[in-house]
Design an enzyme around this catalytic site. Structure first.
Site, short mmCIF file in Angstrom:
data_model
loop_
_atom_site.label_atom_id
_atom_site.label_comp_id
_atom_site.label_asym_id
_atom_site.label_seq_id
_atom_site.Cartn_x
_atom_site.Cartn_y
_atom_site.Cartn_z
N CYS A 34 0.28 3.95 2.62
CA CYS A 34 0.72 3.54 3.95
C CYS A 34 2.20 3.88 4.13
O CYS A 34 2.63 4.42 5.14
CB CYS A 34 0.56 2.04 4.14
SG CYS A 34 -1.09 1.41 3.82
N CYS A 70 0.84 -1.19 0.00
CA CYS A 70 0.00 0.00 0.00
C CYS A 70 0.87 1.25 0.00
O CYS A 70 1.51 1.58 1.01
CB CYS A 70 -0.92 -0.10 1.21
SG CYS A 70 -1.54 1.42 1.88
#
Lengths: 173, 555, 408
Positions: free
Chosen positions: A76, A73
């Site tokens: 993230c 991700c």
């Protein structure tokens, strides 16, 4: 049937039907188990980087920033430095950032952690049970939990340091 | 203040009664009107007073009357069916194959795939129609209408049908749609005709009530209850559906379980382990006829997952290590779920032949004959960081990306958790000499640190391929109630539509004999019956005429 | 055995057509010279009944043989289902005939059955083994019961249509005359589709296209290339197509983007052909008859009692409705629960079955409680059947779902 008796009967029947209607609408739109602000954060038990068992309850009394992340991700990864900064800044204030890795092999996660160089605790939700319990869909998702274990903010999406500061101060109030 | 009305026969009727409860005389008509057979009121509910028609002042009564109206019920039904059809124009969100994790993705999907129409569809909420508050309200209103319509009509019907209404007033007979004054004269003939008719009707299965000059022959009275039993069944059905909303009564989840994996069943204290998944295909000789299918096309015969169900003796804290005891083992195939304590697992989906583990053999080029040292297995879902090979060698995994891609900043990264394109960076160590070499496995091949003469080589073998099963978890305690409601509803439908309530009156008065008849359905059949009766009495068929009176009335 | 079964079906189809002609002659030929109308109608009507019955028995034979050959009931693909539906239309006709003895009902019921049977033949006929989700007794019970129910409801439609043709005044144009002509042209579109499909079935008529499938999440990004074969000449091609194998004509335009799905373009093309051929047929008939089609049919129906037609239409629906409820809803829910764990999922086919059911509930309430009779009731019977056709045609072929079968 007397007039009054009839009216009471009708009110009674209509009343029951109204309750049924309200219940029907309520149960169709509510999602049981979906956590919302004001709920108590459900306890869970996971393993940390040293392979020890840790639980959320252990952190009662501290403000917890629970960040769900994965190595795939991008957002993230982007917010990791900011999370680390916040962690360092407020460590002494009884605030702790917990990074919850969602369902990845420890190996993969560890190598990522080494790259982003964060020091806050990372716990591994390898079976994704906590992820499911916290209804995490899109990532990153961050739960801000106050000292008494109550969820104060649920944020989906990448956060800047400023946003984190803001939400943290909301939680501490 | 009394709310009764007195009839000339002596009986007092409640307000709103149209036909006297005792003798059947139309109460609201003058004698002059009575002469005109056309004006006879409707036989609905035997002319009993229907409460909702008589009170309408208070709000409670107004609401009651609203829901007790058939017109309103039909309107609600039609709105429901029109909206339901709109929901099928574009696929509902739950049937979209692409994961839609939040509202923005959902909107993008609908507008991206279906253009402006899709966007409007999304904005109006039609993509999630059947659980929306307004659609649920529509269906609830059907339910409310069912309850109130039935309550409102069932009591007068019960009162009307409780006693057989022999009805002695001539005006009653004259007003029936089937009314035949018989061309029979003379006291002896009259009596004979009376007896003949009684006998014939009895043979045809009618129950005879009354004596002397007024007889009622009745068949199929119970079918009048059909619609109400049907409605009660529907109400029970809807009640079951409603109660499903209580969380304890209903679980609905979907889980993926890989072969060998044990996964918790959400909403329960149970875990399920996938022992094996297999798809069976039909063999060539199992086809009944030549299908002329393309090469390689096969038809699946069976999708099956063999599982073990465990119970967690621990508290079932999410993420905590469970203490599992086995409670059930068995296969799950399509149409045959496995069930334990009300929880059922259904076979829905599968992913086959995904990479589970890589298999290599380590070769030391420096050893005599380039000896194979041993096997290296790398579990792609839970790789260990160190793998011992043989006596003196260790393979350490430095980096692992399940779904490798080169990131935007020239950094290697993974696209996701599933090992669709594994990349493993390793360092191989000879522990005796501490010589190490790095090698990476990527895209099916190797990249060596020592490009020209690597000391260590890995020979690839068939990787472990595993399957993953997609299982639906269901618990539905309301099912028996729902089924019961459906069965009751069917019984009511059959009762109401396949039988009808027929009544034939025979009445003697002032030297004449009259036959009158009524049915709630199938006048054609009643007419036929009357024709047979005439034949039996040796009278002409032409006497039988069903008058059109009732038809144009808007009741 | 399969061949014999196929031949029996062909036999049944031919007999249904002959029965149609006989019934038509029975109504129309009454006014021919030197005939006693009553006798003529009865004679041809009777022959028509016999032919229908023999056709029905042949059809039954086909079903039994196919069942035996396949080892399971013939209820698992479009061909089997629609031919079963045709069978039950004839059954419904026979039931209503037994109750009311109106042979002329056959003039509209038998062609309906014949059309359905022809429509079924457009689909692949091979006996394919059952995929796992269809391996359930409840499937057979559900499909056969709902088919029976719908067959009887179809007779309600036929009688309703007859009522409308019989009673709508044709001297002046009105909303009703227009709607009636519209209904007739839709039936002609179905016939047109069947005729066109059979006429243009050779491989020379087929065109193969290749076209890109775009990523739903990234507009403009090509996910993969797909191929599709048009059996009918291409009028509307897939978006951004390239021709792999040429057909008799090049597409005139591309299918609009909002038509989603791999087969969307092909189905759209088929729909265009159906509409066009239906309109052409309608136009031809209008030219030949020189009046509205319903107006041309009306004189032949003059001797029929409209109230009887009204009663038959209602009675058919009253008989078919409980069967449809049982088969189309209850048995369907039981099967859905066993196969997928949920007895109702609002998938398009389930939803449309509910729509049919709700519609006929409305019909019955309006008729029984609100005294709706005559023309209003007949129109509802017609619309109800249209909704059934939508579940048959549109939901199976156009909308994608758990329930879809293969298409043309």
């Amino acid at each position: 049937m007397g007039k009054e008796k009839r009216i009471y009967m009708r009110i009674g029947v209509l009343g029951i039907l109204l309750i049924a209607l309200v219940f029907a609408i309520y149960s169709s739109i509510s999602k049981p188990g979906l956590l919302k602000v004001g709920d108590e954060a459900p306890n869970f038990s996971l393993k940390d980087r040293e392979d020890k068992n840790v639980t959320l309850a252990d952190l009662k009394g501290k403000t917890v920033i629970l960040n769900f992340w994965g190595t795939w991700c991008e957002p993230c990864r982007n917010e990791m430095p900011a999370l680390e900064k916040i962690y360092q800044k407020y460590k002494s204030d009884d605030v702790v950032v917990i990074g919850l890795n969602v369902g990845e092999a420890k190996l993969t996660a560890e190598q990522f952690i080494r790259q982003v160089e964060v020091t806050f605790p990372i716990w591994f939700d390898s079976r994704k049970e906590v992820t499911k319990r916290y209804s995490v869909g899109k990532m990153p998702t961050t739960y801000f939990i106050d000292k008494d274990g109550v969820i104060r903010v649920i944020k989906t999406g990448e956060m800047t340091e400023r946003v984190m500061e803001q939400l943290l101060s909301e939680t501490k109030q | 203040m009394s709310d009764d009305r007195k009839c000339e026969c002596g009986h007092t009727n409640p307000i709103g009664t149209v036909l006297c409860e005792s003798c059947g005389k139309p109460l609201l008509m003058t004698d002059a009107e009575l002469e005109e057979a056309d004006n006879f009121p409707s036989m609905r509910y035997e002319g009993m007073a229907r409460r909702s028609k008589t009170y309408s002042r208070k709000l409670v009564d107004k609401v009651w009357n609203f829901f007790s109206s058939v017109k309103i019920a039909v309107i609600i039904i039609i709105i429901t069916l029109v909206m339901a059809s709109v929901g099928t124009i574009l696929p509902q969100k739950m049937y979209v194959q692409v994961p839609l994790l939040d509202e923005q993705m959902t909107r993008d999907y609908y507008s991206g795939t279906y253009g402006l129409f899709g966007d409007i569809y999304y904005l109006l909420g039609f993509h999630e129609m059947y659980n929306s508050w307004w659609f649920v309200t529509l269906m609830a209103m059907i339910g409310i209408s069912l309850v109130i319509c039935s309550l409102d009509r069932i009591i007068p019907l019960y009162k009307a049908l409780r006693k057989p209404r022999i009805n002695q007033h001539l005006a009653f007979y004259r007003g029936q749609r089937l009314f035949i004054p018989l061309p029979v004269e003379g006291a002896k003939e009259l009596d004979a005709t009376m007896d003949q008719t009684k006998g014939w009707l009895k043979k045809r299965g009618y129950k005879i009530f009354g004596e002397g000059t007024s007889i009622l022959a009745e068949k199929g009275r119970i079918s009048r209850w059909g619609p109400y039993i049907n409605h009660v069944g529907l109400i029970v059905f809807l009640l079951g559906v409603l109660l499903r909303g209580v969380p304890a009564f209903h679980i609905e989840e979907f889980i993926w379980v890989r072969e060998g994996q044990t996964v918790s069943i959400p909403g329960t204290k149970l875990f399920v382990k996938n022992l094996e998944y297999k798809t069976e295909y039909y063999a060539e000789d199992e086809y009944v006829e030549e299908l002329g299918m393309k090469e390689g096309m096969v038809i699946p015969k069976n999708f099956q997952t063999d599982v073990i169900i465990y119970k967690n003796e621990n508290e079932n804290l999410p993420g905590a290590e469970p203490n599992l005891t086995q409670v059930k083992e068995g296969p799950i195939t399509v149409n045959h779920p496995i069930t334990y304590q009300g929880i059922s697992l259904f076979q829905l989906d599968r992913r086959e032949q995904i990479l589970g583990a890589l298999n290599f053999t380590l070769i030391d080029m420096d050893s005599p004959d380039s000896k194979e040292i041993g096997e290296v297995k790398i579990d792609l879902f839970d790789p260990s960081s160190e793998i011992k090979v043989g006596e003196n060698y260790v393979v350490r995994i430095l980096d692992y990306f399940p779904d490798y891609q080169m990131g935007t900043d020239n950094r290697p990264q993974t696209k996701g958790v599933l090992p669709n394109n594994p990349m493993v960076a390793m360092e191989i160590v000879d522990t005796k000499t501490n010589v190490l070499e790095r090698v990476a496995y990527v895209a099916g091949g190797f990249v060596q640190q020592n490009e020209n003469t690597p000391r260590f080589q890995l020979a690839t073998h068939m990787p472990d391929l595993i399957d993953s099963s997609g299982l639906i978890v269901r618990k539905d305690t309301m099912l028996p109630l729902i089924l019961f409601g459906a069965i009751v509803s069917m019984i009511g439908l059959v009762m109401g539509f396949y039988w009808n309530h027929r009544r034939i009156w025979i009445h003697m008065e002032a030297g004449r004999i009259y036959v009158a008849g009524h049915t709630n359905k199938n006048w054609f059949g009643l007419k036929q019956e009357a024709k047979f009766l005439m034949k039996h009495l040796n009278l002409s068929n032409d006497l039988v005429a069903v008058q059109d009176k009732d038809k144009k009335k808007n009741t | 055995m399969i061949e014999l079964s196929g031949n029996l079906l062909l036999g049944a189809f031919i007999l249904y057509l002959i029965a149609t002609m006989l019934f038509t002659v029975a109504i129309t030929g009454r006014k021919w010279s030197n005939r006693d109308p009553e006798e003529h109608a009865t004679k041809y009507g009777r022959i028509g009944m016999v032919v229908s019955l023999i056709g029905f028995i042949l059809h039954l034979g086909q079903i039994v043989l196919r069942w035996a050959a396949a080892g399971r009931s013939p209820t698992s693909n479009m061909f089997e289902f629609i031919s079963l539906f045709a069978f039950f239309i004839v059954a419904g006709f026979l039931i209503l005939y037994y109750l009311y003895r109106l042979t002329i009902l056959g003039a509209f019921s038998m062609p309906l059955a014949a059309i359905m049977l022809a429509y079924a033949s457009v689909f692949p006929k091979e006996i394919t083994p059952l995929v796992p989700s269809l391996q359930n007794y409840w499937l057979q019970i559900h499909v056969s019961t709902v088919s029976l129910g719908e067959g009887i409801l179809a007779i309600g439609f036929a009688a309703g249509l007859m009522y409308l043709i019989r009673t709508i005044p044709q001297k002046i144009r009105s909303k009703s005359t227009f709607m009636l002509e519209l209904t007739i042209s839709v039936i002609l579109m179905m016939i047109g589709f069947i005729v066109v499909s059979f006429a243009l079935q050779s491989p020379n008529m087929a065109t193969t296209f290749e076209f890109p499938v775009y990523d739903a999440n990234n507009p403009g990004v090509v996910k993969e290339m797909q191929q599709v074969e048009y059996k009918l000449p291409a009028i509307a091609g897939p978006q951004d197509y390239t021709i792999i194998k040429e057909g008799p004509m090049k597409p005139l335009f591309e299918t609009p983007t909002f038509m989603h799905g791999l087969d969307a373009a092909r189905k759209f093309n088929t729909v265009i052909w159906s509409v066009m051929s239906g309109l052409v047929l309608y136009g031809l008939l209008r030219l030949i008859l020189r009046k509205r089609i319903a107006a041309a049919m009306q004189p032949a129906m003059d001797d029929i009692d409209p109230e009887l037609l009204d009663e038959i239409s209602y009675r058919a629906i009253a008989i078919g409705y409980p069967i449809f409820t049982l088969g189309g809803l209850i048995f369907a829910m039981i099967w859905a629960h066993e196969a997928w764990g949920r007895f109702w999922g609002w998938d398009p086919k389930e939803t449309w079955a509910l729509i049919v059911w709700l519609f006929y509930s409305a019909y019955l309430h309006l008729r029984l409680s609100k005294g709706w009779l005559g023309e209003k009731s007949a129109w509802m019977a017609v619309v109800g059947f249209v909704i059934i056709l939508i579940t048959l045609v549109v939901v199976n072929l156009v909308i994608v779902g758990l329930h879809s079968y293969a298409g043309v």
